[in-house]
Design a protein around this motif. Structure first.
Motif, PDB file in Angstrom:
ATOM      1  N   THR A   1       0.976  -1.114   0.071  1.00 13.53           N
ATOM      2  CA  THR A   1       0.294  -0.534   0.101  1.00 13.53           C
ATOM      3  C   THR A   1       0.412   1.752   0.112  1.00 13.53           C
ATOM      4  O   THR A   1       1.609   1.671   0.929  1.00 13.53           O
ATOM      5  N   GLY A   2       0.890   2.012  -1.052  1.00 12.53           N
ATOM      6  CA  GLY A   2       1.598   3.262  -1.160  1.00 12.53           C
ATOM      7  C   GLY A   2       3.156   2.852  -1.270  1.00 12.53           C
ATOM      8  O   GLY A   2       3.379   1.694  -1.428  1.00 12.53           O
ATOM      9  N   GLY A   3       3.013   3.408   0.283  1.00 11.75           N
ATOM     10  CA  GLY A   3       5.526   3.136   0.272  1.00 11.75           C
ATOM     11  C   GLY A   3       5.298   1.683   0.768  1.00 11.75           C
ATOM     12  O   GLY A   3       6.370   1.475   1.457  1.00 11.75           O
ATOM     13  N   GLY A   4       5.020   1.047   1.454  1.00 16.13           N
ATOM     14  CA  GLY A   4       4.567  -0.104   2.028  1.00 16.13           C
ATOM     15  C   GLY A   4       4.690   0.787   3.515  1.00 16.13           C
ATOM     16  O   GLY A   4       5.381   1.593   4.087  1.00 16.13           O
ATOM     17  N   ASN A   5       4.687   0.135   4.496  1.00 20.72           N
ATOM     18  CA  ASN A   5       4.258   0.499   5.754  1.00 20.72           C
ATOM     19  C   ASN A   5       4.758  -0.515   7.540  1.00 20.72           C
ATOM     20  O   ASN A   5       5.508  -0.042   8.325  1.00 20.72           O
ATOM     21  N   LYS A   6       4.639  -1.705   7.335  1.00 20.77           N
ATOM     22  CA  LYS A   6       5.075  -2.729   8.194  1.00 20.77           C
ATOM     23  C   LYS A   6       6.803  -3.449   7.763  1.00 20.77           C
ATOM     24  O   LYS A   6       6.703  -3.975   7.694  1.00 20.77           O
ATOM     25  N   LEU A   7       7.759  -2.184   7.360  1.00 20.85           N
ATOM     26  CA  LEU A   7       9.150  -1.923   6.660  1.00 20.85           C
ATOM     27  C   LEU A   7       9.654  -3.461   7.994  1.00 20.85           C
ATOM     28  O   LEU A   7       9.584  -2.973   9.161  1.00 20.85           O
TER      29      LEU A   7
END
Lengths: 111, 117
Positions: B99-105
């Motif tokens: 989602t977009g740039g990623g959240n749970k990196l």
């Protein structure tokens, strides 16, 4: 734009005390993240918000940690009571469509 | 559990040489990767990213290569400068649902790059 703003930059407190870390994200960013960085564990995601709503707090270590985002321009991370093992650098980051922009961090030392 | 790891904790290069920083990842579901640079006393700074449908992406003086077959990511810095001295982290989005740039990196442990004059 001033970027992500965090305060305080340094915090030294005694074990058992309450600690509140503050973050102002970049205006217009709808995601906000709290991370913790230590030498032993590296950079860990604690919690993130989308449009002020907590989406995933699975990284919060225990009930002593809590985070709030009362509005789009402010978030807090609270530790109560603090313990020496909480000593770390805490980063706030915000994002709109692509990359996460990190703040300068708060270095927390619990004695 | 699966994690992102780096081969070399410290890399020393001469000014003007090219630098290559490597990263191994183990989650085949990861669909997005990012390189961050962290200077002393500062927060991580985005350098370049790449999606899993690409194998190479170039920026200004930097190139990221992705080899999904061996789950390997590398960052190449051309004509390394003293200002490039920092810790470099790779990060992956393991969720598989970008989602977009990623959240749970998930971040790697970091490589210290030292540029010698």
């Amino acid at each position: 734009d001033a970027g992500v703003i965090q305060s305080p930059r340094h915090e030294v407190t005694e074990m058992g005390q309450e600690v509140t870390l503050r973050c102002k994200p970049i205006s217009g960013h709808d995601y906000l993240f709290w991370y913790r960085q230590t030498m032993m564990r590296g950079l860990e995601l604690l919690i993130y918000f989308n449009n002020n709503v907590p989406i995933d707090d699975s990284g919060m270590p225990e009930d002593r940690f809590s985070a709030k985002m009362p509005n789009a321009s402010f978030s807090t991370l609270k530790i109560q009571p603090s313990e020496p093992r909480d000593s770390a650098v805490y980063f706030c980051a915000s994002r709109s469509s692509r990359e996460q922009y990190f703040g300068p961090g708060t270095r927390l030392t619990v004695t | 559990g699966e994690s992102v790891g780096l081969h070399l904790p410290t890399l020393s290069v001469q000014e003007g040489d090219n630098s290559i920083i490597n990263c191994a990842y183990s989650n085949s579901a990861s669909d997005y990767f990012i390189w961050y640079k962290q200077e002393s006393g500062k927060g991580p700074q985005f350098i370049i990213d790449i999606r899993s449908n690409m194998d190479k992406r170039q920026g200004q003086r930097v190139t990221v290569l992705l080899n999904k077959t061996v789950k390997h990511l590398s960052l190449q810095i051309a004509a390394t400068q003293p200002g490039d001295s920092a810790v470099y982290f790779c990060a992956e989005n393991p969720g598989g649902r970008l989602t977009g740039g990623g959240n749970k990196l998930t971040f790697g442990t970091g490589t210290q790059l030292k540029v010698e004059l």
